[in-house]
Design an enzyme around this catalytic site. Structure first.
Site, PDB file in Angstrom:
ATOM      1  N   CYS A   6     -37.552 -25.625 -75.771  1.00 29.57           N
ATOM      2  CA  CYS A   6     -38.922 -25.431 -76.244  1.00 29.57           C
ATOM      3  C   CYS A   6     -39.805 -26.611 -75.801  1.00 29.57           C
ATOM      4  O   CYS A   6     -39.461 -27.779 -76.029  1.00 29.57           O
ATOM      5  CB  CYS A   6     -38.902 -25.313 -77.769  1.00 29.57           C
ATOM      6  SG  CYS A   6     -40.524 -25.441 -78.525  1.00 29.57           S
ATOM      7  N   CYS A   9     -40.818 -28.882 -78.697  1.00 27.54           N
ATOM      8  CA  CYS A   9     -39.687 -29.717 -79.147  1.00 27.54           C
ATOM      9  C   CYS A   9     -39.450 -30.842 -78.149  1.00 27.54           C
ATOM     10  O   CYS A   9     -39.125 -31.970 -78.534  1.00 27.54           O
ATOM     11  CB  CYS A   9     -38.422 -28.886 -79.310  1.00 27.54           C
ATOM     12  SG  CYS A   9     -38.403 -27.861 -80.795  1.00 27.54           S
ATOM     13  N   ASP A  32     -54.498 -30.450 -75.960  1.00 28.11           N
ATOM     14  CA  ASP A  32     -54.013 -29.332 -75.150  1.00 28.11           C
ATOM     15  C   ASP A  32     -54.188 -29.690 -73.673  1.00 28.11           C
ATOM     16  O   ASP A  32     -55.203 -30.235 -73.255  1.00 28.11           O
ATOM     17  CB  ASP A  32     -54.788 -28.054 -75.496  1.00 28.11           C
ATOM     18  CG  ASP A  32     -54.097 -26.812 -74.964  1.00 28.11           C
ATOM     19  OD1 ASP A  32     -53.590 -26.019 -75.781  1.00 28.11           O
ATOM     20  OD2 ASP A  32     -54.042 -26.628 -73.721  1.00 28.11           O
ATOM     21  N   GLY A  94     -51.538 -13.409 -76.803  1.00 26.92           N
ATOM     22  CA  GLY A  94     -51.396 -14.332 -75.678  1.00 26.92           C
ATOM     23  C   GLY A  94     -50.554 -15.557 -76.008  1.00 26.92           C
ATOM     24  O   GLY A  94     -50.658 -16.576 -75.326  1.00 26.92           O
ATOM     25  N   THR A  96     -47.944 -18.173 -75.797  1.00 28.26           N
ATOM     26  CA  THR A  96     -47.084 -18.554 -74.672  1.00 28.26           C
ATOM     27  C   THR A  96     -46.015 -19.557 -75.082  1.00 28.26           C
ATOM     28  O   THR A  96     -44.986 -19.669 -74.412  1.00 28.26           O
ATOM     29  CB  THR A  96     -47.920 -19.161 -73.517  1.00 28.26           C
ATOM     30  OG1 THR A  96     -48.688 -20.257 -74.026  1.00 28.26           O
ATOM     31  CG2 THR A  96     -48.848 -18.136 -72.904  1.00 28.26           C
ATOM     32  N   HIS A  99     -43.364 -21.978 -80.667  1.00 31.62           N
ATOM     33  CA  HIS A  99     -43.119 -23.039 -81.656  1.00 31.62           C
ATOM     34  C   HIS A  99     -44.437 -23.117 -82.412  1.00 31.62           C
ATOM     35  O   HIS A  99     -45.485 -23.381 -81.792  1.00 31.62           O
ATOM     36  CB  HIS A  99     -42.800 -24.350 -80.935  1.00 31.62           C
ATOM     37  CG  HIS A  99     -42.621 -25.549 -81.825  1.00 31.62           C
ATOM     38  ND1 HIS A  99     -41.538 -26.402 -81.717  1.00 31.62           N
ATOM     39  CD2 HIS A  99     -43.385 -26.047 -82.832  1.00 31.62           C
ATOM     40  CE1 HIS A  99     -41.650 -27.367 -82.616  1.00 31.62           C
ATOM     41  NE2 HIS A  99     -42.771 -27.178 -83.313  1.00 31.62           N
ATOM     42  N   HIS A 101     -47.860 -23.443 -83.797  1.00 31.19           N
ATOM     43  CA  HIS A 101     -48.907 -24.439 -83.538  1.00 31.19           C
ATOM     44  C   HIS A 101     -50.259 -23.878 -83.948  1.00 31.19           C
ATOM     45  O   HIS A 101     -50.491 -22.675 -83.883  1.00 31.19           O
ATOM     46  CB  HIS A 101     -48.911 -24.871 -82.074  1.00 31.19           C
ATOM     47  CG  HIS A 101     -49.013 -23.747 -81.090  1.00 31.19           C
ATOM     48  ND1 HIS A 101     -47.934 -22.970 -80.742  1.00 31.19           N
ATOM     49  CD2 HIS A 101     -50.070 -23.268 -80.399  1.00 31.19           C
ATOM     50  CE1 HIS A 101     -48.317 -22.063 -79.856  1.00 31.19           C
ATOM     51  NE2 HIS A 101     -49.621 -22.211 -79.631  1.00 31.19           N
ATOM     52  N   HIS A 103     -54.197 -24.212 -83.034  1.00 28.25           N
ATOM     53  CA  HIS A 103     -55.214 -24.712 -82.104  1.00 28.25           C
ATOM     54  C   HIS A 103     -56.407 -25.216 -82.914  1.00 28.25           C
ATOM     55  O   HIS A 103     -56.845 -24.544 -83.859  1.00 28.25           O
ATOM     56  CB  HIS A 103     -55.716 -23.583 -81.193  1.00 28.25           C
ATOM     57  CG  HIS A 103     -54.694 -23.024 -80.258  1.00 28.25           C
ATOM     58  ND1 HIS A 103     -54.612 -23.391 -78.934  1.00 28.25           N
ATOM     59  CD2 HIS A 103     -53.708 -22.098 -80.450  1.00 28.25           C
ATOM     60  CE1 HIS A 103     -53.622 -22.719 -78.351  1.00 28.25           C
ATOM     61  NE2 HIS A 103     -53.065 -21.926 -79.251  1.00 28.25           N
TER      62      HIS A 103
HETATM   63  P1  AMP Z   1     -50.444 -20.309 -77.265  1.00 28.64           P
HETATM   64  O1  AMP Z   1     -51.078 -19.454 -76.217  1.00 28.64           O
HETATM   65  O2  AMP Z   1     -51.065 -20.133 -78.616  1.00 28.64           O
HETATM   66  O3  AMP Z   1     -48.927 -20.189 -77.292  1.00 28.64           O
HETATM   67  O4  AMP Z   1     -50.823 -21.796 -76.851  1.00 28.64           O
HETATM   68  C1  AMP Z   1     -50.007 -22.654 -76.148  1.00 28.64           C
HETATM   69  C2  AMP Z   1     -50.894 -23.803 -75.712  1.00 28.64           C
HETATM   70  O5  AMP Z   1     -50.067 -24.886 -75.330  1.00 28.64           O
HETATM   71  C3  AMP Z   1     -51.800 -23.484 -74.505  1.00 28.64           C
HETATM   72  O6  AMP Z   1     -53.165 -23.675 -74.878  1.00 28.64           O
HETATM   73  C4  AMP Z   1     -51.335 -24.477 -73.441  1.00 28.64           C
HETATM   74  O7  AMP Z   1     -52.406 -24.963 -72.649  1.00 28.64           O
HETATM   75  C5  AMP Z   1     -50.692 -25.565 -74.278  1.00 28.64           C
HETATM   76  N1  AMP Z   1     -49.653 -26.337 -73.623  1.00 28.64           N
HETATM   77  C6  AMP Z   1     -48.567 -25.871 -72.959  1.00 28.64           C
HETATM   78  N2  AMP Z   1     -47.808 -26.889 -72.504  1.00 28.64           N
HETATM   79  C7  AMP Z   1     -48.421 -28.035 -72.920  1.00 28.64           C
HETATM   80  C8  AMP Z   1     -48.125 -29.428 -72.764  1.00 28.64           C
HETATM   81  N3  AMP Z   1     -47.046 -29.851 -72.105  1.00 28.64           N
HETATM   82  N4  AMP Z   1     -48.987 -30.324 -73.309  1.00 28.64           N
HETATM   83  C9  AMP Z   1     -50.080 -29.909 -73.975  1.00 28.64           C
HETATM   84  N5  AMP Z   1     -50.404 -28.612 -74.166  1.00 28.64           N
HETATM   85  C10 AMP Z   1     -49.595 -27.684 -73.630  1.00 28.64           C
HETATM   86 ZN    ZN Z   2     -39.877 -26.068 -80.635  1.00 26.59          ZN
END
Ligand code: AMP
Ligand code: ZN
Length: 112
Positions: A6, A9, A32, A94, A96, A99, A101, A103
């Site tokens: 992950c 993680c 982000d 959407g 991606t 884990h 989170h 925003h």
């Molecule tokens: P979600 O679409 O809600 O799953 O949001 C995942 C978010 O994580 C997206 O806005 C990505 O730009 C962000 N993201 C993915 N990898 C990283 C990373 N290594 N550092 C910071 N943000 C990330």
């Molecule tokens: Zn995780």
């Protein structure tokens, strides 16, 4: 329980760099990597769980804890005029990274 693949993680373990703005024993907030607003922070819990729908009582306490901390963290990081919180749940939203989170978007008037 941590998940070795992950991405969040991995950030928590220090394997991937992140621009951290707040950390305590339960949560981490960082910028982000692909900001969708002038300020775009992600608040993650230190416990790995995939989906908002994986909620149970202790996870609900964790989300409540995060929601309690976010106003001060947002205000201290350029969102003193307001912000929007988003939790994406599943494919149609959407999501991606699986884990949980939150925003935090702000720093400018947001469309919609
Ligand atoms: P979600 O679409 O809600 O799953 O949001 C995942 C978010 O994580 C997206 O806005 C990505 O730009 C962000 N993201 C993915 N990898 C990283 C990373 N290594 N550092 C910071 N943000 C990330
Ligand atoms: Zn995780």
């Amino acid at each position: 329980m941590e998940d070795k693949n992950c991405v969040f993680c991995r950030i928590l373990r220090g394997e991937i760099p992140a621009q951290k703005v707040y950390e305590d024993d339960k949560m981490l907030v960082f910028k982000d990597i692909e900001p969708k607003a002038k300020i775009h922070l992600l608040a993650i819990c230190k416990d790995h769980f995939k989906l908002l729908s994986d909620m149970d009582e202790s996870r609900a306490e964790l989300v409540k804890y995060m929601l309690g901390k976010i106003p001060l963290i947002a205000a201290a990081n350029g969102c003193e005029n307001g912000y929007r919180l988003i939790i994406n749940q599943g494919g149609d939203a959407g999501q991606t990274v699986f884990h949980l989170h939150i925003h935090i978007l702000g720093g400018e008037p947001l469309p919609w």
